[in-house]
Design a protein around this motif. Structure first.
Motif, PDB file in Angstrom:
ATOM      1  N   HIS A  11       0.798  -1.227   0.000  1.00 52.25           N
ATOM      2  CA  HIS A  11       0.000   0.000   0.000  1.00 52.25           C
ATOM      3  C   HIS A  11       0.833   1.280   0.000  1.00 52.25           C
ATOM      4  CE1 HIS A  11      -3.340  -2.646   1.051  1.00 52.25           C
ATOM      5  NE2 HIS A  11      -2.530  -3.192   1.927  1.00 52.25           N
ATOM      6  N   SER A  46      -0.605  -4.686   7.827  1.00 50.14           N
ATOM      7  CA  SER A  46      -1.565  -4.720   6.725  1.00 50.14           C
ATOM      8  C   SER A  46      -2.885  -4.087   7.145  1.00 50.14           C
ATOM      9  CB  SER A  46      -1.778  -6.171   6.281  1.00 50.14           C
ATOM     10  OG  SER A  46      -2.671  -6.231   5.218  1.00 50.14           O
ATOM     11  N   GLN A  47      -3.339  -4.411   8.350  1.00 50.56           N
ATOM     12  CA  GLN A  47      -4.557  -3.788   8.882  1.00 50.56           C
ATOM     13  C   GLN A  47      -4.346  -2.293   9.111  1.00 50.56           C
ATOM     14  OE1 GLN A  47      -5.488  -6.136  12.344  1.00 50.56           O
ATOM     15  NE2 GLN A  47      -6.131  -7.883  11.122  1.00 50.56           N
ATOM     16  N   ALA A  94      -2.374  -0.318   7.394  1.00 51.04           N
ATOM     17  CA  ALA A  94      -2.414   0.336   6.080  1.00 51.04           C
ATOM     18  C   ALA A  94      -3.851   0.556   5.627  1.00 51.04           C
ATOM     19  CB  ALA A  94      -1.653  -0.500   5.062  1.00 51.04           C
ATOM     20  N   THR A  95      -4.670  -0.457   5.750  1.00 52.39           N
ATOM     21  CA  THR A  95      -6.067  -0.351   5.346  1.00 52.39           C
ATOM     22  C   THR A  95      -6.782   0.735   6.148  1.00 52.39           C
ATOM     23  OG1 THR A  95      -6.093  -2.684   4.745  1.00 52.39           O
ATOM     24  CG2 THR A  95      -8.229  -1.639   5.122  1.00 52.39           C
ATOM     25  N   THR A  96      -6.557   0.751   7.449  1.00 50.49           N
ATOM     26  CA  THR A  96      -7.200   1.753   8.312  1.00 50.49           C
ATOM     27  C   THR A  96      -6.691   3.150   7.998  1.00 50.49           C
ATOM     28  OG1 THR A  96      -7.443   0.111  10.046  1.00 50.49           O
ATOM     29  CG2 THR A  96      -7.612   2.415  10.709  1.00 50.49           C
ATOM     30  N   LEU A 142      -5.434   4.344   5.255  1.00 44.11           N
ATOM     31  CA  LEU A 142      -5.894   4.808   3.942  1.00 44.11           C
ATOM     32  C   LEU A 142      -7.373   5.193   3.962  1.00 44.11           C
ATOM     33  CD1 LEU A 142      -3.989   2.263   1.713  1.00 44.11           C
ATOM     34  CD2 LEU A 142      -3.542   4.728   1.915  1.00 44.11           C
ATOM     35  N   ALA A 143      -8.136   4.644   4.900  1.00 44.67           N
ATOM     36  CA  ALA A 143      -9.568   4.922   4.967  1.00 44.67           C
ATOM     37  C   ALA A 143      -9.901   6.140   5.837  1.00 44.67           C
ATOM     38  CB  ALA A 143     -10.308   3.715   5.533  1.00 44.67           C
ATOM     39  N   ARG A 170      -4.706  10.373  -1.319  1.00 44.76           N
ATOM     40  CA  ARG A 170      -5.156   9.331  -2.261  1.00 44.76           C
ATOM     41  C   ARG A 170      -4.157   9.185  -3.386  1.00 44.76           C
ATOM     42  NH1 ARG A 170      -8.235   7.352   1.260  1.00 44.76           N
ATOM     43  NH2 ARG A 170      -9.900   8.640   1.929  1.00 44.76           N
TER      44      ARG A 170
END
Length: 175
Positions: A28, A161-162, A164-166, A168-169, A175
């Motif tokens: 990411h 990994s979690q 990164a997802t959090t 980015l959200a 973006r």
């Protein structure tokens, strides 16, 4: 999107966790990993996500005296003068909200043992104006000098990994 993982490590355990975290972030982010001594003259990293980690010494972040003690327990070179505590205490506040996360390593047993470098790092990051994308995480070592408990590197990669997802959200995330 750029991320930086900054860590302090005495026996190589926290360094290994930092690399595992970087691996979890790489799908990411463009990621750099640096020992705190390498970034001492960069008090405000220009990244989208800052991840900071260190070992738990005497129930919290290391100090000069605890690093001196650690140096006496290894033949490896140990940076004594600068650690995560000193780097964050000298860091500049971020001009606009940025995401960050904190991790630490600590002895697994006894399980009730208090203290966490990760929590101290998180407190300092919030004070500097960072938004913590996830709760601080501790990764466990079997003894003071290690090794890491079985499965901890995989857990660190999954945590990242979690993260990164959090991150980015989050509202305002680039973006």
């Amino acid at each position: 999107m750029r991320a930086q993982v900054v860590y302090e490590s005495m026996f190589g355990n926290t360094a290994a966790v930092a690399e595992a975290i970087a691996a979890g972030l790489r799908p990411h982010f463009e990621v750099t990993v640096a020992h705190v001594a390498e970034v001492v003259n960069h008090p405000a990293p220009q990244v989208d996500l800052l991840v900071v980690g260190g070992p738990t010494h005497a129930f919290g972040l290391s100090r000069t005296t605890t690093r001196q003690d650690a140096a006496g327990r290894t033949d490896d070179a140990v940076e004594i003068e600068i650690g995560i505590r000193e780097w964050l205490d000298a860091a500049l506040p971020v001009p606009s909200p940025r995401s960050a996360a904190a991790f630490g390593t600590k002895i697994a047993r006894p399980p009730w043992l208090p203290g966490s470098a990760a929590k101290g790092i998180a407190k300092r990051l919030r004070h500097l104006g960072y938004h913590l994308a996830v709760a601080p995480a501790d990764f466990h070592v079997e003894d003071m000098t290690g090794p890491l408990r079985s499965g901890e590197l995989e857990r660190a990669t999954e945590w990242a990994s979690q993260l990164a997802t959090t991150a980015l959200a989050l509202p305002g995330a680039p973006r």
